[in-house]
Design an enzyme around this catalytic site. Structure first.
Site, mmCIF file in Angstrom:
data_model
loop_
_atom_site.group_PDB
_atom_site.id
_atom_site.type_symbol
_atom_site.label_atom_id
_atom_site.label_comp_id
_atom_site.label_asym_id
_atom_site.label_seq_id
_atom_site.Cartn_x
_atom_site.Cartn_y
_atom_site.Cartn_z
ATOM 1 N N THR A 203 51.133 48.356 33.763
ATOM 2 C CA THR A 203 50.390 47.168 33.328
ATOM 3 C C THR A 203 49.031 47.140 34.015
ATOM 4 O O THR A 203 48.842 47.760 35.061
ATOM 5 C CB THR A 203 51.145 45.874 33.699
ATOM 6 O OG1 THR A 203 51.054 45.676 35.116
ATOM 7 C CG2 THR A 203 52.594 45.941 33.290
ATOM 8 N N ALA A 231 49.928 52.922 38.159
ATOM 9 C CA ALA A 231 49.075 52.014 37.378
ATOM 10 C C ALA A 231 47.957 51.451 38.230
ATOM 11 O O ALA A 231 46.844 51.978 38.243
ATOM 12 C CB ALA A 231 49.924 50.897 36.784
ATOM 13 N N ARG A 232 48.241 50.377 38.968
ATOM 14 C CA ARG A 232 47.255 49.737 39.823
ATOM 15 C C ARG A 232 47.942 49.237 41.095
ATOM 16 O O ARG A 232 49.050 48.712 41.046
ATOM 17 C CB ARG A 232 46.591 48.538 39.106
ATOM 18 C CG ARG A 232 45.557 48.921 38.070
ATOM 19 C CD ARG A 232 44.274 49.443 38.727
ATOM 20 N NE ARG A 232 43.239 49.778 37.759
ATOM 21 C CZ ARG A 232 43.037 50.989 37.271
ATOM 22 N NH1 ARG A 232 43.828 51.978 37.634
ATOM 23 N NH2 ARG A 232 42.047 51.211 36.423
ATOM 24 N N GLU A 261 42.719 51.004 49.169
ATOM 25 C CA GLU A 261 42.519 52.448 49.107
ATOM 26 C C GLU A 261 41.211 52.818 49.797
ATOM 27 O O GLU A 261 40.217 52.110 49.613
ATOM 28 C CB GLU A 261 42.503 52.917 47.646
ATOM 29 C CG GLU A 261 43.827 52.678 46.943
ATOM 30 C CD GLU A 261 43.842 53.158 45.493
ATOM 31 O OE1 GLU A 261 42.827 53.734 45.045
ATOM 32 O OE2 GLU A 261 44.858 52.969 44.812
ATOM 33 N N HIS A 279 45.776 58.513 44.457
ATOM 34 C CA HIS A 279 45.247 58.039 43.182
ATOM 35 C C HIS A 279 44.844 59.221 42.298
ATOM 36 O O HIS A 279 43.689 59.357 41.875
ATOM 37 C CB HIS A 279 44.057 57.109 43.411
ATOM 38 C CG HIS A 279 43.854 56.138 42.287
ATOM 39 N ND1 HIS A 279 43.456 54.842 42.492
ATOM 40 C CD2 HIS A 279 44.006 56.260 40.935
ATOM 41 C CE1 HIS A 279 43.366 54.216 41.334
ATOM 42 N NE2 HIS A 279 43.682 55.058 40.374
#
Length: 547
Positions: A203, A231-232, A261, A279
């Site tokens: 999402t 995702a995030r 991050e 990532h």
């Protein structure tokens, strides 16, 4: 000649269409310090970045020639979208180019998690032959819960089926029909928690999804569940996840994204049951070529044909159209946001838009897209924009209907929006009054007169004496200041509503106390995100092509 500046590590192959075009000069300045970038940015017509370059308001103030900022990827967190929009700069991205890369990384992380591959590699490469410590589990006949069934979530589900997994899918816009076509089961978050052996997240990060994997959710999961997040960062409450892993309730997690991050938290980096990558979801040769090629082609389209496909900020209008519709564009976005909240935050199954009065003579395409964007933004955040909103509605299977009627409905210009899901409908009517500005003049069947504000409180109650005083007193006890209060009713002594504008947001504790008032049937806190700023900016040559 148009000058294009590339400041991050962008694929040279993907840039070839720009480099080889006779109308463009492409200059690469990777890892350029921000002070140096500010000095030279005024020379360029377009800027291409990935995630390293921070496109701040300070930088944009010096960008007097800049027309386009291109993010070679999806996320635009490193770009000040509002500042770019105010300056009339189009911000584009490449939303679909990394779908396969992110999908495959998710599957790689899931397999690594199931078979403990990174941990086994580390020990074996250190010279220790240990076959007993790394007993894994099979994906075959396990249940995978997919939270978010957009492009990447859908592709993950398709591939996971080839492993013989049973798929549960959650998404506000996932219909039973689409789930059946995909061969998966539509599920609630609670069902995914209760039945999944693996849970993967796909999402966007919004106020609605931030921290949805928290202590409460984890307490509902099966013992031994495993999580994947490509995702995030922020969708998973990392502290809650670590606690659940340390107790043994959660068997492990594979994380590619983090709340902060680069990640430095030793509880994440040194936990033997957590696999981490920096990532890398979009980090394939093919994906990087695709995103660079996609934004390069769109830059050419914008300058050569004045057309846009993947703008993440509002497309501009001609000066004449802007003067007429600007107040209504802001209002349209606001009532779209309010309608989806009044629908109890459900995804709509049907949308109806009606225009009345002088608006019927205007081109309301942009108004319609703005209304729809306001509705979808609650669940889809910045992944929905005025360019892709119709495509996303079609993709989610949500029909919408637009009607125009010259009847003035008591106002020179009036628009009414209705969103429905099953038996539930939320209806809002609004207008702009000369000298007074935007007004919400109807909520469901009730006439009302409310100026849109950032924080609103909607209350449905019985029309009995003392109700307004009780509500005001309770809010005062919580030090909540009321800006205005408007009431609406259809008959004396029947059901009524009141809408209050507030100086700050309400917590769930206040809502809970309000619902305990005798005769008060419903209390809902509403928030509008764009009351303070909404910019269109003139661009006479721009042409917005229908997606």
């Amino acid at each position: 000649m148009y000058k294009v500046l590339v400041t991050d590590g962008i694929s040279q192959t993907g840039l070839e269409c720009l480099v080889n075009h006779p109308n463009y000069i492409v200059e690469r300045q990777p890892t350029l310090p921000v002070e140096e970038l500010i000095k030279i940015i005024g020379e360029y017509d377009a800027l291409i970045v990935r995630s390293q370059t921070k496109v701040t308001e300070e930088l944009l103030q010096a960008a007097d020639r800049l027309k386009v900022i291109a993010r070679a990827g999806v996320g635009v967190d490193n770009i000040d979208i509002s500042a770019a929009t105010r300056k009339g700069i189009i911000v584009i991205n490449a939303p679909g180019a990394n779908t396969i890369a992110a999908t495959e990384h998710t599957l790689a992380m899931m397999l690594s998690l199931a078979r403990k591959i990174p941990q086994a590699h580390q020990k074996t490469s250190g010279g220790e032959w240990d076959r007993n410590s790394f007993k894994g589990v099979e994906l075959y006949k396990k249940t995978l819960g997919v939270i978010g069934m957009g492009k990447i979530g859908t592709e993950v589900a398709k591939r996971a089926k080839s492993f013989g997994m049973n798929i549960l899918g959650f998404d506000p816009y996932l219909t039973e029909e689409r789930a059946k076509k995909l061969g998966i089961k539509k599920a609630s978050l609670d069902l995914i928690a209760a039945e999944s052996d693996f849970i993967t997240i796909h999402t966007p990060l919004t106020n609605n999804t931030r921290g949805i994997i928290n202590d409460e959710f984890l307490s509902k999961t099966k013992k031994g569940v495993r999580f994947v997040n490509c995702a995030r960062g922020g969708i998973i409450d990392e502290k809650a996840l670590v606690r659940a892993i340390n107790t043994g309730h959660v068997a492990g997690a594979a994380l590619d994204v983090f709340e902060k991050e680069p990640v430095t938290d030793p509880e994440l980096l040194q936990n033997p049951n957590i696999i981490v990558t920096p990532h890398l979801g979009a980090s394939t040769v093919e994906a990087q070529e695709k995103v660079a090629e996609e934004v390069s082609k769109e830059i050419i389209e914008i300058f050569e044909k004045q057309s846009i496909q993947n703008a993440v900020n509002m497309p501009q209008m001609s000066g004449e159209t802007q003067a007429k519709l600007q107040p209504y564009l802001l209002l349209a976005d606001q009532i779209g946001q309010l309608a989806i909240q009044l629908l109890k935050k459900q995804a709509p199954g049907k949308i109806e838009i009606n225009y009345y009065g002088d608006l019927v003579d205007e081109d309301t395409e942009l108004l319609t897209r703005t209304l729809l964007r306001g509705i979808l933004s609650y669940h889809l955040s910045d992944s929905v924009n005025l360019i892709n909103v119709l495509h996303l509605l079609k993709e989610q299977g949500v029909p919408y209907n637009v009607q125009k009627n010259a009847t003035n409905k008591g106002f020179a210009n009036y628009m009414e929006l209705a969103v429905s899901q099953g038996e539930d409908t939320a209806r809002i009517g609004a207008t702009v009054l000369n000298g007074y500005g935007a007004r919400i003049v109807k909520i469901n069947q009730y006439r009302i007169d409310v100026k849109p504000e950032k924080y609103l409180l909607y209350i449905k109650h019985q029309d009995v004496p003392g109700m307004i005083g009780k509500v005001g007193s309770l809010l005062g006890n919580f030090y909540i200041n009321i800006g205005t209060m408007q009431v609406g009713r259809t008959e004396v002594g029947g059901e009524a509503i009141m809408v209050l504008t507030l100086d700050k947001e309400l917590g769930t504790d206040v809502i809970r106390e309000l619902t305990l008032i005798d005769g008060l049937e419903e209390a809902q806190f509403l928030e509008i995100s764009n009351v303070d700023s909404f910019h269109a900016g003139p661009a006479e040559k721009q042409k917005v092509e229908t997606v």
